[in-house]
Design a protein around this motif. Structure first.
Motif, mmCIF file in Angstrom:
data_model
loop_
_atom_site.group_PDB
_atom_site.id
_atom_site.type_symbol
_atom_site.label_atom_id
_atom_site.label_comp_id
_atom_site.label_asym_id
_atom_site.label_seq_id
_atom_site.Cartn_x
_atom_site.Cartn_y
_atom_site.Cartn_z
ATOM 1 N N ALA A 126 0.829 -1.198 0.000
ATOM 2 C CA ALA A 126 0.000 0.000 0.000
ATOM 3 C C ALA A 126 0.866 1.253 0.000
ATOM 4 C CB ALA A 126 -0.929 -0.011 1.215
ATOM 5 N N ASP A 127 1.981 1.222 0.722
ATOM 6 C CA ASP A 127 2.864 2.391 0.740
ATOM 7 C C ASP A 127 3.437 2.676 -0.641
ATOM 8 O OD1 ASP A 127 2.447 2.828 3.420
ATOM 9 O OD2 ASP A 127 4.292 1.822 4.080
ATOM 10 N N GLU A 128 3.812 1.609 -1.357
ATOM 11 C CA GLU A 128 4.328 1.788 -2.717
ATOM 12 C C GLU A 128 3.251 2.399 -3.611
ATOM 13 O OE1 GLU A 128 6.552 -0.835 -6.229
ATOM 14 O OE2 GLU A 128 5.421 -1.860 -4.645
ATOM 15 N N ALA A 129 2.028 1.936 -3.455
ATOM 16 C CA ALA A 129 0.932 2.465 -4.255
ATOM 17 C C ALA A 129 0.714 3.952 -3.966
ATOM 18 C CB ALA A 129 -0.341 1.677 -3.972
ATOM 19 N N ARG A 130 0.737 4.325 -2.706
ATOM 20 C CA ARG A 130 0.549 5.735 -2.360
ATOM 21 C C ARG A 130 1.702 6.595 -2.888
ATOM 22 N NH1 ARG A 130 -3.720 6.478 0.988
ATOM 23 N NH2 ARG A 130 -4.529 4.600 2.023
ATOM 24 N N ASP A 131 2.909 6.051 -2.853
ATOM 25 C CA ASP A 131 4.056 6.788 -3.387
ATOM 26 C C ASP A 131 3.890 7.063 -4.883
ATOM 27 O OD1 ASP A 131 5.303 6.903 -0.944
ATOM 28 O OD2 ASP A 131 6.664 5.220 -1.323
ATOM 29 N N TRP A 132 3.428 6.049 -5.621
ATOM 30 C CA TRP A 132 3.234 6.233 -7.054
ATOM 31 C C TRP A 132 2.105 7.223 -7.333
ATOM 32 C CZ3 TRP A 132 6.133 5.580 -11.075
ATOM 33 C CH2 TRP A 132 7.179 4.645 -11.042
ATOM 34 N N GLY A 140 -4.295 -11.928 -13.276
ATOM 35 C CA GLY A 140 -3.124 -12.788 -13.168
ATOM 36 C C GLY A 140 -2.485 -12.734 -11.796
ATOM 37 N N PRO A 141 -1.482 -13.597 -11.557
ATOM 38 C CA PRO A 141 -0.852 -13.688 -10.231
ATOM 39 C C PRO A 141 -0.042 -12.467 -9.839
ATOM 40 C CG PRO A 141 0.311 -15.054 -11.835
ATOM 41 C CD PRO A 141 -0.929 -14.584 -12.508
ATOM 42 N N MET A 142 0.306 -11.620 -10.821
ATOM 43 C CA MET A 142 1.113 -10.444 -10.518
ATOM 44 C C MET A 142 0.262 -9.201 -10.274
ATOM 45 S SD MET A 142 4.066 -11.707 -10.497
ATOM 46 C CE MET A 142 5.118 -10.267 -10.440
ATOM 47 N N ASP A 143 -1.047 -9.355 -10.246
ATOM 48 C CA ASP A 143 -1.921 -8.216 -9.991
ATOM 49 C C ASP A 143 -1.701 -7.633 -8.602
ATOM 50 O OD1 ASP A 143 -3.202 -8.169 -12.415
ATOM 51 O OD2 ASP A 143 -5.030 -9.125 -11.707
ATOM 52 N N MET A 144 -1.982 -6.355 -8.473
ATOM 53 C CA MET A 144 -2.076 -5.755 -7.152
ATOM 54 C C MET A 144 -3.220 -6.400 -6.378
ATOM 55 S SD MET A 144 -1.624 -1.667 -7.871
ATOM 56 C CE MET A 144 -2.194 -1.567 -9.584
ATOM 57 N N THR A 145 -3.051 -6.537 -5.087
ATOM 58 C CA THR A 145 -4.138 -7.026 -4.242
ATOM 59 C C THR A 145 -5.154 -5.902 -4.029
ATOM 60 O OG1 THR A 145 -3.093 -6.324 -2.183
ATOM 61 C CG2 THR A 145 -2.515 -8.529 -3.028
ATOM 62 N N PRO A 146 -6.367 -6.252 -3.607
ATOM 63 C CA PRO A 146 -7.346 -5.196 -3.311
ATOM 64 C C PRO A 146 -6.829 -4.172 -2.302
ATOM 65 C CG PRO A 146 -8.459 -7.302 -3.477
ATOM 66 C CD PRO A 146 -6.989 -7.597 -3.555
ATOM 67 N N GLU A 147 -6.051 -4.609 -1.330
ATOM 68 C CA GLU A 147 -5.501 -3.663 -0.360
ATOM 69 C C GLU A 147 -4.601 -2.649 -1.049
ATOM 70 O OE1 GLU A 147 -2.511 -3.497 3.542
ATOM 71 O OE2 GLU A 147 -2.780 -5.374 2.429
ATOM 72 N N ALA A 173 -5.402 1.356 -1.859
ATOM 73 C CA ALA A 173 -4.559 2.458 -1.392
ATOM 74 C C ALA A 173 -4.234 3.413 -2.536
ATOM 75 C CB ALA A 173 -3.270 1.903 -0.784
ATOM 76 N N LEU A 174 -4.012 2.849 -3.722
ATOM 77 C CA LEU A 174 -3.733 3.681 -4.890
ATOM 78 C C LEU A 174 -4.920 4.583 -5.218
ATOM 79 C CD1 LEU A 174 -1.865 4.342 -7.312
ATOM 80 C CD2 LEU A 174 -2.910 2.402 -8.512
ATOM 81 N N ILE A 175 -6.104 3.999 -5.218
ATOM 82 C CA ILE A 175 -7.313 4.778 -5.506
ATOM 83 C C ILE A 175 -7.530 5.848 -4.441
ATOM 84 C CG2 ILE A 175 -9.837 4.650 -5.670
ATOM 85 C CD1 ILE A 175 -9.405 1.787 -6.843
ATOM 86 N N ASP A 176 -7.363 5.463 -3.192
ATOM 87 C CA ASP A 176 -7.570 6.399 -2.083
ATOM 88 C C ASP A 176 -6.599 7.574 -2.155
ATOM 89 O OD1 ASP A 176 -8.730 7.073 0.643
ATOM 90 O OD2 ASP A 176 -6.614 6.840 1.168
ATOM 91 N N GLN A 177 -5.332 7.287 -2.427
ATOM 92 C CA GLN A 177 -4.348 8.373 -2.485
ATOM 93 C C GLN A 177 -4.577 9.250 -3.700
ATOM 94 O OE1 GLN A 177 -2.424 8.855 0.054
ATOM 95 N NE2 GLN A 177 -1.433 10.693 -0.759
#
Length: 442
Positions: A174-180, A199-206, A210-214
């Motif tokens: 989640a921190d990486e997502a917020r940074d991006w 696919g298996p490399m997808d971001m998790t919902p968490e 976090a990306l959407i929220d930020q």
């Protein structure tokens, strides 16, 4: 893909400014945006779904629509330049809510390549493009072009553009997502795009939550590339703003429809994106369509077209299981489009053009309209998707996407009525951006 034929260029030479040195020739802005212009006697389809106005007048001044209506409801100011549009149909300039600017792979300067592609779009009546993903090294150039085309600036001689940086995928925390999200916000993009492919490399919902929220905290909307219904459900739960491709694995259910409507999410079906996956198993009929071929010689699409006509390449596509699997997925996507449209979801035209092989900027937007109608939408519904619906998906509906007093005068003038046949959007008379006439394609 775009070069007007020698014969047509000779006819237009006296009235068009030719953009030299590029892979195609297209007219630059003609009519002054500062004076008052009255377009008279036209059928006007305003982009909202309202009944057309017959014999209508549109008054334009300073790049904006000052009045629109029929008869005595519109006063044409003294000294206005009158342009007789009798027999023409005027619709808002078309908006592509999901395009790209990666088709030109030449070694020309980045700005030249970007401008060339935006002019390609505008030559086909696409007056605004929301770019849902572009390489990081040209985000700055694209943002500058965006700023130059904002309402209130001088009317651009190319399609307006809105920007998402490279689509985010494979983020782990989640921190990486917020940074991006913060990095992209600092780049001054308009929207953040993510890839969720099942696919298996997808971001998790968490993580994507976090990306959407930020993004929201930084005042940005978010759009998702997706395929599966389950992923759409998860993204809707986390607050996604735009669904950038069709749900194609199974029928949309009542709960998903309710979630889309409750969150006022725009849905972009990109039917032509799927069609381009398998259509080159043979030579498509539009390879001989003059509306398409007028822009092929000596353009950066010439070699690509030659490859797609190669029998060996066509045989490869016929044997490609992934390409063939898209055929039933497209059929399901069509059904879901009709279901969602009937339910009152905002449908927005988008094509994914400007990336991948055989996805032709400008031309495929007209094919997309036709495919929407083949999927069960009326011509009016398809036009609304390409105008006010796409404007909502790009968050520019206050300025663009409909013909109304105070809106930017981005207009597509047609020689035939698209409500009679949606393919009449290809009968282009002229294109106007910010009150300036760009192209005469007669």
């Amino acid at each position: 893909m775009i070069r007007i034929s020698t014969r047509v260029a000779a006819v237009l030479l006296g009235t068009l400014l030719v953009w030299a040195g590029l892979s195609f020739q297209s007219s630059l802005a003609q009519a002054p945006a500062s004076g008052t212009v009255a377009l008279t006697g036209a059928r006007v389809i305003d982009g909202t779904g309202a009944a057309p106005l017959e014999g209508a007048t549109i008054v334009i001044s300073d790049g904006r629509i000052q009045a629109v209506g029929t008869g005595a409801s519109v006063t044409i100011p003294a000294g206005a330049t009158r342009v007789d549009m009798a027999g023409k149909t005027i619709v808002p300039g078309l908006i592509n809510a999901h395009g790209h600017l990666q088709a030109d792979m030449s070694n020309r300067p980045a700005r030249d390549k970007l401008v060339g592609q935006l002019r390609m779009y505008s030559d086909y009546g696409i007056t605004t493009v929301q770019v849902l993903g572009i390489p990081l090294d040209v985000v700055g150039d694209t943002v500058k072009l965006r700023d130059e085309s904002l309402p209130g600036k001088a009317a651009p001689d190319r399609a307006r553009v809105l920007v998402a940086a490279a689509s985010l995928r494979n983020l782990k925390t989640a921190d990486e997502a917020r940074d991006w999200a913060n990095k992209y916000a600092d780049m001054k993009v308009d929207i953040i795009k993510m890839h969720i492919t099942g696919g298996p490399m997808d971001m998790t919902p968490e993580v994507y939550g976090a990306l959407i929220d930020q993004a929201h905290k930084r005042g940005l909307r978010s759009a998702a590339h997706l395929f599966y219904l389950r992923d759409a459900k998860g993204l809707l739960e986390k607050g996604i703003d735009v669904i950038a491709h069709s749900i194609r694995d199974q029928p949309v259910d009542a709960a998903t429809i309710a979630a889309i409507k409750a969150r006022d999410v725009e849905y972009i079906p990109t039917l032509t994106r799927d069609i381009a996956t398998f259509v080159y198993e043979s030579t498509p009929p539009y390879f001989t369509d003059p509306f398409f071929t007028r822009h092929v010689p000596n353009s950066y699409y010439r070699d690509e077209m030659a490859k797609l006509k190669d029998p060996a390449n066509q045989e490869k596509i016929r044997k490609d299981q992934a390409a063939q699997s898209i055929k039933p997925a497209l059929a399901q996507g069509r059904k879901n489009l009709k279901t969602l449209s009937d339910a009152g979801v905002t449908i927005a035209l988008g094509t994914d053009t400007g990336t991948n092989e055989g996805q032709w900027q400008g031309y495929f937007e007209h094919i997309e309209l036709e495919e929407m109608v083949k999927s069960g939408l009326t011509p009016m519904q398809a036009l609304v998707a390409a105008t006010s619906g796409a404007a909502r998906a790009a968050k520019v509906e206050q300025q663009l996407g409909s013909i109304a007093r105070g809106k930017q005068a981005d207009l597509l003038v047609l020689n035939a009525n698209p409500l009679s046949d949606i393919r009449n959007t290809r009968q282009i008379h002229s294109v106007w951006i910010g009150g300036r006439r760009l192209t005469t394609a007669d």
